[in-house]
Motif scaffolding. Structure first.
Motif, PDB file in Angstrom:
ATOM      1  N   ARG A 179       0.819  -1.265  -0.166  1.00 15.46           N
ATOM      2  CA  ARG A 179      -0.188  -0.103  -0.084  1.00 15.46           C
ATOM      3  C   ARG A 179       0.787   1.368  -0.088  1.00 15.46           C
ATOM      4  NH1 ARG A 179      -4.357   0.616   4.686  1.00 15.46           N
ATOM      5  NH2 ARG A 179      -2.603   1.202   6.035  1.00 15.46           N
ATOM      6  N   ALA A 294      -8.164   4.631  -6.750  1.00 18.63           N
ATOM      7  CA  ALA A 294      -7.717   3.224  -6.285  1.00 18.63           C
ATOM      8  C   ALA A 294      -7.056   2.426  -7.427  1.00 18.63           C
ATOM      9  CB  ALA A 294      -8.829   2.736  -5.885  1.00 18.63           C
ATOM     10  N   LYS A 298      -6.636  -0.927  -3.554  1.00 22.93           N
ATOM     11  CA  LYS A 298      -5.770  -0.138  -2.679  1.00 22.93           C
ATOM     12  C   LYS A 298      -6.376   1.219  -2.716  1.00 22.93           C
ATOM     13  CE  LYS A 298      -1.999  -1.412  -4.161  1.00 22.93           C
ATOM     14  NZ  LYS A 298      -0.688  -1.445  -4.651  1.00 22.93           N
ATOM     15  N   PRO A 299      -6.574   2.042  -1.848  1.00 24.42           N
ATOM     16  CA  PRO A 299      -6.859   3.599  -2.036  1.00 24.42           C
ATOM     17  C   PRO A 299      -5.818   4.292  -2.567  1.00 24.42           C
ATOM     18  CG  PRO A 299      -6.536   3.102   0.326  1.00 24.42           C
ATOM     19  CD  PRO A 299      -6.421   1.746  -0.389  1.00 24.42           C
ATOM     20  N   ARG A 300      -6.193   5.468  -3.179  1.00 26.48           N
ATOM     21  CA  ARG A 300      -4.976   6.335  -3.481  1.00 26.48           C
ATOM     22  C   ARG A 300      -4.182   6.932  -2.474  1.00 26.48           C
ATOM     23  NH1 ARG A 300      -8.732  11.883  -4.867  1.00 26.48           N
ATOM     24  NH2 ARG A 300      -9.468  12.222  -2.676  1.00 26.48           N
ATOM     25  N   ASN A 336      -6.762  14.784  -2.253  1.00 19.99           N
ATOM     26  CA  ASN A 336      -5.754  14.229  -1.193  1.00 19.99           C
ATOM     27  C   ASN A 336      -4.261  15.050  -0.884  1.00 19.99           C
ATOM     28  OD1 ASN A 336      -5.018  13.477  -3.707  1.00 19.99           O
ATOM     29  ND2 ASN A 336      -4.311  11.534  -3.005  1.00 19.99           N
ATOM     30  N   ILE A 376      -8.065   5.619   5.352  1.00 16.52           N
ATOM     31  CA  ILE A 376      -8.172   4.633   4.591  1.00 16.52           C
ATOM     32  C   ILE A 376      -8.107   3.205   5.213  1.00 16.52           C
ATOM     33  CG2 ILE A 376      -6.949   6.016   2.917  1.00 16.52           C
ATOM     34  CD1 ILE A 376      -4.612   4.432   3.421  1.00 16.52           C
ATOM     35  N   ALA A 379     -11.939   2.771   6.271  1.00 20.15           N
ATOM     36  CA  ALA A 379     -12.517   2.518   5.067  1.00 20.15           C
ATOM     37  C   ALA A 379     -12.435   1.128   4.717  1.00 20.15           C
ATOM     38  CB  ALA A 379     -12.201   3.360   4.003  1.00 20.15           C
ATOM     39  N   SER A 380     -11.011   0.560   4.682  1.00 22.40           N
ATOM     40  CA  SER A 380     -10.676  -0.752   4.462  1.00 22.40           C
ATOM     41  C   SER A 380     -11.508  -1.690   5.254  1.00 22.40           C
ATOM     42  CB  SER A 380      -9.254  -1.197   4.319  1.00 22.40           C
ATOM     43  OG  SER A 380      -8.682  -0.259   3.434  1.00 22.40           O
TER      44      SER A 380
END
Length: 387
Positions: A179, A294, A298-300, A336, A376, A379-380
């Motif tokens: 990540r 993403a 995986k998030p940005r 972000n 994140i 959120a995950s």
């Protein structure tokens, strides 16, 4: 009959310029040439000049280019440990530092930023002196992360190092299971227009020389000339009658020899060319687009831009332009992006202003990255498991 035959050897008192000229004509190699004498004389001169040039070139190649080429053939990129995390709980995160144009090893720069330890282990990239392959560097980082149990990666790039960091970030974000938590950009030019004209001109001149001069990528003699010319403001005097301050010229040459020629951590000409061409290619904006969404579940990552509070203090990069590009690409209401403006700093100079850099990293960058990590992670955790 030669005019010399009319005179018997005499004393100095009987010296004659006519006699001297006659003797000079008789001793020339072309004296007895009758046909095409002028053409043959011209060809002889050209042959002599070519011989001298070939001998000089052979010496240049043997003593300047060849030893450096052999040394560079043994170099390769490396990932070097700099410091452990401030707390054991942060061992799942690694911060990797990338040095800027003209640098080879980011270890000293990373060591000047102990505040990075508050995010995790600190590593530094040592470039390959033959050039830059960001995919190879990304694979190096990923392999080290897997072996060390690191799940989260933060990349930090200073000046041109930020351009390399963005490309490596794209490889990690889109092509691995690690990540990418954040990318820190310190006075990074996202395209060639963001480089101020004087610095841009020096880089363009260097690339042209690399293209037409044999051995320019390895030549230490050329490196001395280029680096000394880049420091010309120190020894050229334009007040009154233009001239050269030879004491300052000597100091400039001494610094070039110490920092760029005999320093094991100085970038080669070929590496500098690759670094500059990375900016010319203008792929940083495209890398930002890949990082703005993403990938592989995986998030940005978060993007942090460090620049002087007073933009004119950066005499190499137009940081205001980069600032605007970052707002357009990753900023906005749902962006972000964090922009940090330390006071008193110049162009990507953490080793010259460590106190200012560590202060803003500890007070602004670290809380932003930690909040982003918490968001994140939450959120995950809330996302339904994949079927």
């Amino acid at each position: 009959m030669s005019p010399m035959d009319e005179w018997h050897p005499s004393t100095v008192a009987d010296w004659s310029d006519e006699r001297r000229r006659a003797r000079l004509r008789e001793t020339r190699p072309s004296y007895r040439w009758k046909a095409l004498s002028r053409t043959r004389q011209a060809l002889l001169r050209v042959a002599v000049l070519l011989t001298i040039a070939l001998v000089a070139f052979a010496q240049y190649w043997e003593h300047d280019v060849a030893p450096e080429r052999q040394r560079l053939a043994r170099t390769e990129p490396a990932l070097l440990p700099v410091a452990g995390p401030a707390e054991p709980a942060l061992r799942d995160t690694a911060v990797i530092d990338f040095v800027g144009l003209g640098g080879l090893n980011a270890s000293d720069t990373a060591a000047a930023l102990p505040a990075l330890r508050e995010m995790g282990s600190v590593w530094a990239i040592r470039y390959d002196n033959r050039g830059i392959d960001t995919e190879v560097i990304a694979e190096l980082v990923i392999r080290a992360a897997v072996m060390s149990g690191v799940r989260n990666i933060v990349l930090a790039g200073h000046s041109m190092g930020g351009v390399i960091a963005l490309e490596v970030a794209r490889h990690i974000h889109t092509g691995s299971d690690r990540r990418l938590l954040a990318v820190l950009l310190d006075c990074t030019p996202l395209d060639l227009d963001a480089v101020r004209p004087e610095s841009r001109g020096l880089g363009e001149d260097m690339v042209r020389w690399m293209g037409w001069l044999p051995g320019a990528r390895e030549s230490r003699g050329l490196r001395i000339a280029v680096e000394t010319y880049a420091r010309r403001e120190r020894f050229l005097d334009f007040t009154g009658v233009p001239g050269i301050r030879f004491d300052q010229l000597g100091a400039a040459v001494e610094q070039v020899l110490r920092d760029k020629i005999f320093n094991a951590d100085a970038a080669s000409n070929g590496l500098i060319e690759s670094q500059f061409l990375a900016i010319v290619a203008g792929g940083a904006t495209d890398d930002l687009r890949h990082l703005s969404g993403a990938a592989r579940g995986k998030p940005r990552p978060a993007i942090v831009f460090l620049r002087p509070h007073n933009a004119t203090r950066d005499r190499v990069v137009d940081v205001a332009r980069t600032h605007q590009v970052l707002i357009d690409q990753v900023g906005g209401v749902n962006g972000n992006l964090l922009v940090v403006k330390p006071r008193g700093t110049g162009h990507a100079d953490p080793r010259q202003h460590p106190a200012e850099y560590n202060k803003v990293i500890g007070q602004q960058v670290l809380p932003f990255v930690e909040r982003y990590r918490a968001e994140i992670t939450a959120a995950s955790s809330a996302a339904p498991p994949p079927r």
